[in-house]
Every structure is written in structure tokens, then in C-alpha cells.
Write a protein that holds these residues in place. Sequence first.
Motif, PDB file in Angstrom:
ATOM      1  N   LEU A 295       0.725  -1.086  -0.160  1.00 21.53           N
ATOM      2  CA  LEU A 295      -0.059   0.013   0.008  1.00 21.53           C
ATOM      3  C   LEU A 295       0.855   1.321  -0.097  1.00 21.53           C
ATOM      4  CD1 LEU A 295      -2.122  -0.916   3.124  1.00 21.53           C
ATOM      5  CD2 LEU A 295      -3.045  -1.054   0.320  1.00 21.53           C
ATOM      6  N   ARG A 296       0.533   2.390  -0.807  1.00 24.64           N
ATOM      7  CA  ARG A 296       0.950   3.696  -0.704  1.00 24.64           C
ATOM      8  C   ARG A 296       0.853   4.117   1.051  1.00 24.64           C
ATOM      9  NH1 ARG A 296      -2.000   3.638  -4.898  1.00 24.64           N
ATOM     10  NH2 ARG A 296      -0.819   2.893  -7.101  1.00 24.64           N
ATOM     11  N   ALA A 297       1.504   5.161   1.294  1.00 26.40           N
ATOM     12  CA  ALA A 297       1.654   5.942   2.498  1.00 26.40           C
ATOM     13  C   ALA A 297       0.220   6.319   2.811  1.00 26.40           C
ATOM     14  CB  ALA A 297       2.400   6.768   2.637  1.00 26.40           C
ATOM     15  N   ASN A 298      -0.510   6.663   1.885  1.00 26.25           N
ATOM     16  CA  ASN A 298      -1.939   7.369   1.684  1.00 26.25           C
ATOM     17  C   ASN A 298      -2.896   5.941   1.837  1.00 26.25           C
ATOM     18  OD1 ASN A 298      -2.252   6.225  -0.994  1.00 26.25           O
ATOM     19  ND2 ASN A 298      -2.459   8.440  -1.567  1.00 26.25           N
ATOM     20  N   LEU A 299      -2.463   4.912   1.984  1.00 25.62           N
ATOM     21  CA  LEU A 299      -3.217   3.497   2.131  1.00 25.62           C
ATOM     22  C   LEU A 299      -4.040   2.997   0.665  1.00 25.62           C
ATOM     23  CD1 LEU A 299      -4.869   3.742   5.681  1.00 25.62           C
ATOM     24  CD2 LEU A 299      -2.377   3.505   4.733  1.00 25.62           C
ATOM     25  N   THR A 300      -3.792   3.528  -0.396  1.00 23.34           N
ATOM     26  CA  THR A 300      -4.175   3.250  -1.611  1.00 23.34           C
ATOM     27  C   THR A 300      -3.514   1.966  -2.003  1.00 23.34           C
ATOM     28  OG1 THR A 300      -2.709   4.782  -2.800  1.00 23.34           O
ATOM     29  CG2 THR A 300      -4.954   5.554  -2.361  1.00 23.34           C
ATOM     30  N   GLU A 301      -4.148   1.236  -3.019  1.00 23.42           N
ATOM     31  CA  GLU A 301      -3.429  -0.060  -3.095  1.00 23.42           C
ATOM     32  C   GLU A 301      -2.617   0.140  -4.428  1.00 23.42           C
ATOM     33  OE1 GLU A 301      -6.929  -2.764  -3.765  1.00 23.42           O
ATOM     34  OE2 GLU A 301      -7.561  -2.451  -1.818  1.00 23.42           O
ATOM     35  N   LYS A 302      -1.327  -0.586  -4.009  1.00 23.15           N
ATOM     36  CA  LYS A 302      -0.559  -0.776  -5.243  1.00 23.15           C
ATOM     37  C   LYS A 302      -1.040  -2.093  -6.200  1.00 23.15           C
ATOM     38  CE  LYS A 302       3.611   1.246  -2.977  1.00 23.15           C
ATOM     39  NZ  LYS A 302       5.088   1.024  -2.749  1.00 23.15           N
ATOM     40  N   HIS A 303      -0.291  -2.253  -7.324  1.00 25.72           N
ATOM     41  CA  HIS A 303      -0.657  -3.356  -8.189  1.00 25.72           C
ATOM     42  C   HIS A 303      -0.147  -4.555  -7.574  1.00 25.72           C
ATOM     43  CE1 HIS A 303      -0.033  -0.119 -11.078  1.00 25.72           C
ATOM     44  NE2 HIS A 303      -0.599  -0.947 -12.098  1.00 25.72           N
ATOM     45  N   SER A 304       0.672  -4.551  -6.624  1.00 32.42           N
ATOM     46  CA  SER A 304       1.289  -5.688  -5.791  1.00 32.42           C
ATOM     47  C   SER A 304       0.115  -6.402  -4.936  1.00 32.42           C
ATOM     48  CB  SER A 304       2.405  -5.595  -5.260  1.00 32.42           C
ATOM     49  OG  SER A 304       2.323  -4.351  -4.584  1.00 32.42           O
ATOM     50  N   PHE A 305      -0.638  -5.339  -4.391  1.00 33.67           N
ATOM     51  CA  PHE A 305      -1.685  -5.628  -3.431  1.00 33.67           C
ATOM     52  C   PHE A 305      -2.735  -6.494  -4.076  1.00 33.67           C
ATOM     53  CE2 PHE A 305      -5.505  -5.010  -1.289  1.00 33.67           C
ATOM     54  CZ  PHE A 305      -5.216  -5.049   0.273  1.00 33.67           C
ATOM     55  N   LYS A 306      -3.211  -5.826  -5.376  1.00 37.03           N
ATOM     56  CA  LYS A 306      -4.259  -6.558  -6.139  1.00 37.03           C
ATOM     57  C   LYS A 306      -3.809  -7.840  -6.601  1.00 37.03           C
ATOM     58  CE  LYS A 306      -4.839  -3.092  -9.016  1.00 37.03           C
ATOM     59  NZ  LYS A 306      -5.393  -2.269  -9.889  1.00 37.03           N
ATOM     60  N   ALA A 307      -2.500  -8.015  -6.967  1.00 37.56           N
ATOM     61  CA  ALA A 307      -2.129  -9.294  -7.491  1.00 37.56           C
ATOM     62  C   ALA A 307      -2.205 -10.326  -6.553  1.00 37.56           C
ATOM     63  CB  ALA A 307      -0.674  -8.990  -8.159  1.00 37.56           C
ATOM     64  N   ILE A 308      -1.673  -9.912  -5.454  1.00 38.88           N
ATOM     65  CA  ILE A 308      -1.762 -11.088  -4.281  1.00 38.88           C
ATOM     66  C   ILE A 308      -3.142 -11.061  -3.792  1.00 38.88           C
ATOM     67  CG2 ILE A 308      -1.079 -11.469  -1.926  1.00 38.88           C
ATOM     68  CD1 ILE A 308       1.578  -9.672  -2.326  1.00 38.88           C
ATOM     69  N   LYS A 309      -3.939 -10.292  -3.744  1.00 39.34           N
ATOM     70  CA  LYS A 309      -5.454 -10.533  -3.320  1.00 39.34           C
ATOM     71  C   LYS A 309      -6.014 -11.588  -4.439  1.00 39.34           C
ATOM     72  CE  LYS A 309      -9.886  -8.183  -2.361  1.00 39.34           C
ATOM     73  NZ  LYS A 309     -10.566  -9.196  -3.141  1.00 39.34           N
ATOM     74  N   ASN A 310      -5.738 -11.142  -5.757  1.00 38.56           N
ATOM     75  CA  ASN A 310      -6.456 -12.054  -6.651  1.00 38.56           C
ATOM     76  C   ASN A 310      -6.150 -13.472  -6.663  1.00 38.56           C
ATOM     77  OD1 ASN A 310      -8.024 -10.053  -7.759  1.00 38.56           O
ATOM     78  ND2 ASN A 310      -6.513  -9.144  -9.110  1.00 38.56           N
TER      79      ASN A 310
END
Length: 430
Positions: A295-310
Motif C-alpha cells: 500500500l502507498r503511505a495514503n493507504l491506496t492499493e498498489k498493483h502488488s496488493f491487487k495481484a496477491i489478493k486476486n
Amino acid sequence: MCNIKLIIVFCFVIEIVSTENVKAFHADSFVESLGVNVHWAYDNVYTVNYTELRTKLSQLGIRYVRDRTHPQIYLRANDLYKSFGIQTLLITGRYKPGPSQRVLDPSQVEQELNEIKTQAFVATVGIEGPNEYNIQHTPEPNWILNLRNYTNCLYRTAKADEMLTNLPLIGPSLTSLESYKEVGNLDEYIDYANVHMYFGDGWPGFPGWDVNGTRSIHWYLDDLARRQSPSGKRVQATETGYHNFMPHNGISEEAEGKYIVRSFMEFFRRGVYRTYKYELVDENKLDQQGHYGLLRANLTEKHSFKAIKNLIDIFNDKGSQFETNSLNYTLDGTTNDTRQILFQKRNGDFYLVVWLEVESFNTTTHTDIYPSLQHLSMIFENNQRISKGILYALDNYANINIQNLTITNNRINFNATDKISVMKLISNKF
């Protein structure tokens, strides 16, 4: 102080390679192999945003986090376990008192283990030795002997306690081949070897920076881990990851989204028991250390977060143990740099993971690379009775594209890319 015995034996590393008549792994074992580092007690991004971050963890679906022993961390660990079933790997290693002292104090081992036992036992998945002590100690000329003594006493004290005896003890992490050589064989005092597998801005299949393959997967597992465990005990990679700070060997968020899930898959393929991504959220630092987050410091999701979640959503299959089946198949076509792993869920469906282990980011121009896809065919034996195929393919932005696959004469045609693709194979046989 406990006495140290040095036992030297030889080991071998098994690399898992798909061939005809492949025995499948449990699909859920991949989810079980995933973890992420957190810092609930020392960085204000974590301490201020705990409520939001615990929600993000539950959305991610990760089951394990890694943090240090500390009263505030025990509170967070218990909350995560009670709320979501997330357990914590606790890093040990307390220092002697003094403002400039970073010298391990074995006399505190019993107190530290007692805290784990009384304040966070059910939330604890394992106990880890001191973190990167070869670069943390100061001043201590005898750091090698002290680290060995600490690891020895940590292991013996934990194993002698009827409550802690079944908690696995992961070896201390180090940061160089020289340090692994100097500290030497810890087989007698650990249940798992430990390596921190970072590749700089190289891709997971990066062959290394020199003739010895420095910083390649082979180097970490064959040269470093076997120094700590010559008998070949399984490895936990308690840190790995990429950062997005371009001035210092950073990569794009797009490339990181590809590389991190390929790292998880490749480590699993190589037999690593569990891998912890460094880290959950970017820290408030204007350097590489501040840009490792999912996550970025503002807590928005990076591509890596979405990839792992999927991927967790695809492979999640909690339940009782079962015996997986084998699938008799071959891959035909352009298979250069192709990796594959076969999984199965308890309902009988197979999941074949395929990707190209190639470079996706130009480290000279700092731009993303889009390698050519490779045409492949999966060919089944006549008696396999695969009735349907569905392709779940990550795109460049870590979104999942779903496609129904046509089966003709026991053959499925598809494309392999530098992103993870998962082929769900529905069988009417099992």
C-alpha cells in the motif's frame, strides 16, 4: 550459557519441476505459504492507521504477518487473530541496556519467551531468531559467538517449555554470504533456515550479478541457506520484495505487481515453506526504505496488493487435508523460460499456474518491458476426462481477465506471458 556443538552434514535441494503424470499440490498450500511484514509499534504510518490497515489485511486475505516481540505488538497480534484468524511470526532478540548498545542479551531470552507464552500464545505462528544481526550489532567484536549462543539458548528454552515446544523456531536472518559462513551450521538449534531474498531491481529469475550468481534464487537457497542448515531443513524467507524508489534501484509499481507474485510462486516451486513480503505499507521515509509497501503511505492499493489478493481469492481452499491426484499432461509449443506448477482443490478441480520467468522492467531506462507472449498447448492423455477449462490471467495492472478455453482433441491452446496465468481444469473423473 548453553554449550554449542558443531555438526557438519551434507544436504541437497529439491527443485519441483512439472513432468508428465504430475502430482498436484494442495491449492490452499500456496495461500498458506504467504505472509507480509508489519511494524505495529515503531512507524507512525502503522500506529496511526491501525484500524484502516487491519481492514486492508482482511481484504487482502493474507493469513500471516511478521513483527517483533513488544507489548503493543502483542495487542495487535491478538486482535488480528481474534478478528480474522491472522497469526504473527514474532522476531526475538533483545539488547543489553545502554543508549548506544546493540548487543544481544541472552539473559533476556526467558523473559521474552514468557511474554509470548502469556500475552500472545494463540496468535503466534512461530518464533524467529534475531533479525540481520550481522549489520545490527554495535559495538560487539564477538557478535558471531553471541548470536550462536543466543540462538542455542532460544531454541533449548522454547523446546523445554511444554507450551512453546511445538512452535517452530526459524533461524536468524543475515545479509551476506560471508556472515552465513562465519555463523555457520545452526541445524541443532533451528526448525527452519532463514534467508532474506532480495533481487534489487532484478526479476525473480535473475541469474545473479557475477559468476557465482550472487543474489539469484540459487545463490540464496543453495549457498546461504545450506550454510545455516547443511542437513537441508526447509527454508522460510522472512523478507523479500521490491521498492518503487527509482533513484536507488527501484522498479515501477506495474513491474512490482508482476514480480512479487512470480516471486511467491517461484519460491513455492523451489520448496520454500513460507515467504513474507516486505512490507504492508510504505513508511514515511524519502528513500528506498519508504517505498516497499503493498500500500502507498495514503493507504491506496498498489498493483502488488491487487495481484496477491486476486491469487489468494483463486487458491483459497480451507478445509481438512485430502490426497491430491496426478494429472498426465504435457506442454507443447515455445516453452523457453516457462514455469509451471499444478495445484488441486478438494472438489477435484486442477489449477495449472504458468508464467514466463523473464525481465519485465528495463533497469537502464527505468521503463516497463512487455515481452512477447508465447503460444502453448496443454495436451492431456485420453483418460484424464477434463471437461472444461477456464483461464484466469493477470494483466499489466494486476486485474484478472477470465476466459473460457476450448478443449479440442484433448488439447487446450493458450498464451504464456510475464504475468501469472491460472488455468482451471474441471474434471468429471474425481
